[in-house]
Design an enzyme around this catalytic site. Structure first.
Site, PDB file in Angstrom:
ATOM      1  N   HIS A  39       0.776  -1.422   0.029  1.00  0.00           N
ATOM      2  CA  HIS A  39      -0.287   0.028   0.147  1.00  0.00           C
ATOM      3  C   HIS A  39       1.020   1.203   0.155  1.00  0.00           C
ATOM      4  O   HIS A  39       0.669   2.274  -0.482  1.00  0.00           O
ATOM      5  CB  HIS A  39      -0.872  -0.104   1.384  1.00  0.00           C
ATOM      6  CG  HIS A  39      -0.221  -0.086   2.418  1.00  0.00           C
ATOM      7  ND1 HIS A  39       0.424  -1.356   2.917  1.00  0.00           N
ATOM      8  CD2 HIS A  39       0.164   0.872   3.346  1.00  0.00           C
ATOM      9  CE1 HIS A  39       1.166  -1.016   4.173  1.00  0.00           C
ATOM     10  NE2 HIS A  39       0.906   0.148   4.307  1.00  0.00           N
ATOM     11  N   GLY A  71       7.192   1.931   0.682  1.00  0.00           N
ATOM     12  CA  GLY A  71       7.389   3.252   1.488  1.00  0.00           C
ATOM     13  C   GLY A  71       8.661   3.733   1.163  1.00  0.00           C
ATOM     14  O   GLY A  71       8.857   4.812   0.767  1.00  0.00           O
ATOM     15  N   GLY A 129      11.357   1.356   0.229  1.00  0.00           N
ATOM     16  CA  GLY A 129      11.935   0.534  -0.576  1.00  0.00           C
ATOM     17  C   GLY A 129      12.775  -0.675   0.092  1.00  0.00           C
ATOM     18  O   GLY A 129      13.413  -1.743  -0.662  1.00  0.00           O
ATOM     19  N   GLY A 182      11.938  -2.592   2.905  1.00  0.00           N
ATOM     20  CA  GLY A 182      11.535  -3.839   3.232  1.00  0.00           C
ATOM     21  C   GLY A 182      11.339  -4.766   1.846  1.00  0.00           C
ATOM     22  O   GLY A 182      11.598  -5.904   2.112  1.00  0.00           O
ATOM     23  N   MET A 183      10.959  -4.157   0.887  1.00  0.00           N
ATOM     24  CA  MET A 183      11.068  -4.655  -0.533  1.00  0.00           C
ATOM     25  C   MET A 183      12.439  -5.530  -0.748  1.00  0.00           C
ATOM     26  O   MET A 183      12.585  -6.598  -1.122  1.00  0.00           O
ATOM     27  CB  MET A 183      10.547  -3.975  -1.467  1.00  0.00           C
ATOM     28  CG  MET A 183       9.008  -3.507  -1.577  1.00  0.00           C
ATOM     29  SD  MET A 183       8.163  -5.203  -1.580  1.00  0.00           S
ATOM     30  CE  MET A 183       6.556  -4.750  -2.209  1.00  0.00           C
ATOM     31  N   HIS A 206      27.585  -3.233 -12.713  1.00  0.00           N
ATOM     32  CA  HIS A 206      28.528  -4.051 -11.902  1.00  0.00           C
ATOM     33  C   HIS A 206      27.909  -5.332 -10.954  1.00  0.00           C
ATOM     34  O   HIS A 206      28.729  -6.105 -10.880  1.00  0.00           O
ATOM     35  CB  HIS A 206      29.024  -2.964 -10.944  1.00  0.00           C
ATOM     36  CG  HIS A 206      30.129  -1.855 -11.308  1.00  0.00           C
ATOM     37  ND1 HIS A 206      30.926  -1.317 -10.824  1.00  0.00           N
ATOM     38  CD2 HIS A 206      30.336  -1.875 -12.956  1.00  0.00           C
ATOM     39  CE1 HIS A 206      31.472  -0.277 -11.639  1.00  0.00           C
ATOM     40  NE2 HIS A 206      31.124  -0.746 -12.910  1.00  0.00           N
ATOM     41  N   ARG A 222      35.564  -8.807 -15.018  1.00  0.00           N
ATOM     42  CA  ARG A 222      35.799  -8.727 -13.466  1.00  0.00           C
ATOM     43  C   ARG A 222      34.673  -8.823 -12.631  1.00  0.00           C
ATOM     44  O   ARG A 222      34.553  -9.357 -11.336  1.00  0.00           O
ATOM     45  CB  ARG A 222      36.829  -7.728 -13.051  1.00  0.00           C
ATOM     46  CG  ARG A 222      36.145  -6.226 -12.744  1.00  0.00           C
ATOM     47  CD  ARG A 222      37.461  -5.308 -12.657  1.00  0.00           C
ATOM     48  NE  ARG A 222      36.909  -4.030 -12.863  1.00  0.00           N
ATOM     49  CZ  ARG A 222      36.212  -3.262 -11.803  1.00  0.00           C
ATOM     50  NH1 ARG A 222      36.325  -3.824 -10.604  1.00  0.00           N
ATOM     51  NH2 ARG A 222      35.772  -2.277 -11.926  1.00  0.00           N
ATOM     52  N   HIS A 223      33.453  -8.199 -13.137  1.00  0.00           N
ATOM     53  CA  HIS A 223      32.194  -8.065 -12.096  1.00  0.00           C
ATOM     54  C   HIS A 223      31.591  -9.368 -11.981  1.00  0.00           C
ATOM     55  O   HIS A 223      30.962  -9.738 -11.008  1.00  0.00           O
ATOM     56  CB  HIS A 223      31.367  -7.011 -12.901  1.00  0.00           C
ATOM     57  CG  HIS A 223      31.954  -5.803 -12.801  1.00  0.00           C
ATOM     58  ND1 HIS A 223      32.371  -5.073 -11.904  1.00  0.00           N
ATOM     59  CD2 HIS A 223      32.216  -4.974 -14.037  1.00  0.00           C
ATOM     60  CE1 HIS A 223      32.886  -4.006 -12.305  1.00  0.00           C
ATOM     61  NE2 HIS A 223      32.831  -3.811 -13.684  1.00  0.00           N
TER      62      HIS A 223
HETATM   63  C1  RB5 Z   1       4.361   0.512   5.106  1.00  0.00           C
HETATM   64  O1  RB5 Z   1       3.702   1.251   5.950  1.00  0.00           O
HETATM   65  C2  RB5 Z   1       5.804   0.368   5.170  1.00  0.00           C
HETATM   66  O2  RB5 Z   1       6.365  -0.183   6.325  1.00  0.00           O
HETATM   67  C3  RB5 Z   1       6.394  -0.184   4.007  1.00  0.00           C
HETATM   68  O3  RB5 Z   1       5.904   0.182   2.863  1.00  0.00           O
HETATM   69  C4  RB5 Z   1       7.845  -0.117   3.721  1.00  0.00           C
HETATM   70  O4  RB5 Z   1       8.330   1.186   3.728  1.00  0.00           O
HETATM   71  C5  RB5 Z   1       8.590  -1.065   4.289  1.00  0.00           C
HETATM   72  O5  RB5 Z   1      10.016  -1.328   4.176  1.00  0.00           O
END
Ligand code: RB5
Length: 145
Positions: free
Chosen positions: A9, A66, A68, A70-71, A98, A132-133
Site C-alpha cells: 500500500h 514506502g 523500498g 522492506g522490499m 557491476h 571482473r564483475h
Molecule cells: C508500510 O507502512 C511501510 O512500512 C512499507 O511500505 C515499507 O516502507 C517497508 O519497508
C-alpha cells in the site's frame, strides 16, 4: 521486454505511475499488486514478483514500498534475486553494470515520481558489463548454495 512490478500500500501510487510509464514505452508489464490502499504485507508481494523473475517469466522486476527497504530485504532472501534499492540514477546504472541486479527497489515516500521514472529508465537500459564483475556476482551466487 517483460517486466514484473509489485508494491504494498505504501508504494501503490508510484507502482501505478511506473506501470503506465513503462507500458507507454512498450514494456510488457506483469502486475502482481497490490491493487488497493488497504494495508498489506510487502513480503507477500516481493515473494510473488521474485518467483517470476527467478523462473524467467519476467526478465526483470520492480518493487515499490514506502522506503523500498522492506522490499529489498525480502527480495534479497529469494534465490536467484539480486535486488538493488536505488534513490539515484548513478546507483541504478551501476547496479546493472557491476552487480547484474535483476530487481529494482524504490521508495514512494523517499523520492519523487520524476526521479523514480528516470531511475527505472536508466536501470532498464543498462547492461551487465561482465568481466571482473562476473567474478563477484558468481561469489554472491555461491552464497545461495
Ligand atoms: C508500510 O507502512 C511501510 O512500512 C512499507 O511500505 C515499507 O516502507 C517497508 O519497508
Amino acid at each position: 521486454m517483460k517486466i514484473a512490478i509489485a508494491s504494498d500500500h505504501g508504494g501503490l501510487k508510484l507502482k501505478e505511475h511506473l506501470k503506465k510509464h513503462l507500458a507507454d514505452k512498450g514494456f510488457e508489464i506483469i502486475d502482481h499488486g497490490t491493487h488497493s490502499e488497504e494495508s498489506c504485507d510487502y513480503p507477500d508481494y516481493a515473494k510473488k514478483l521474485c518467483r517470476d523473475v527467478a523462473e524467467g517469466k519476467a526478465e526483470k522486476g520492480i518493487l515499490v514500498c514506502g522506503t523500498g527497504i522492506g522490499m529489498s530485504i525480502t527480495a534479497n532472501k529469494c534465490k536467484g534475486i539480486r535486488a538493488a534499492l536505488c534513490a539515484d540514477v548513478f546507483s541504478a546504472k551501476m547496479s546493472r553494470e557491476h552487480n547484474d541486479a535483476n530487481v529494482l527497489c524504490m521508495g514512494e515516500r523517499t523520492i519523487g515520481f520524476g526521479l523514480a521514472k528516470m531511475i527505472a529508465d536508466t536501470w532498464l537500459a543498462s547492461e551487465f558489463l561482465g568481466g571482473r564483475h562476473a567474478r563477484c556476482v558468481n561469489k554472491i551466487i555461491e552464497l545461495e548454495e
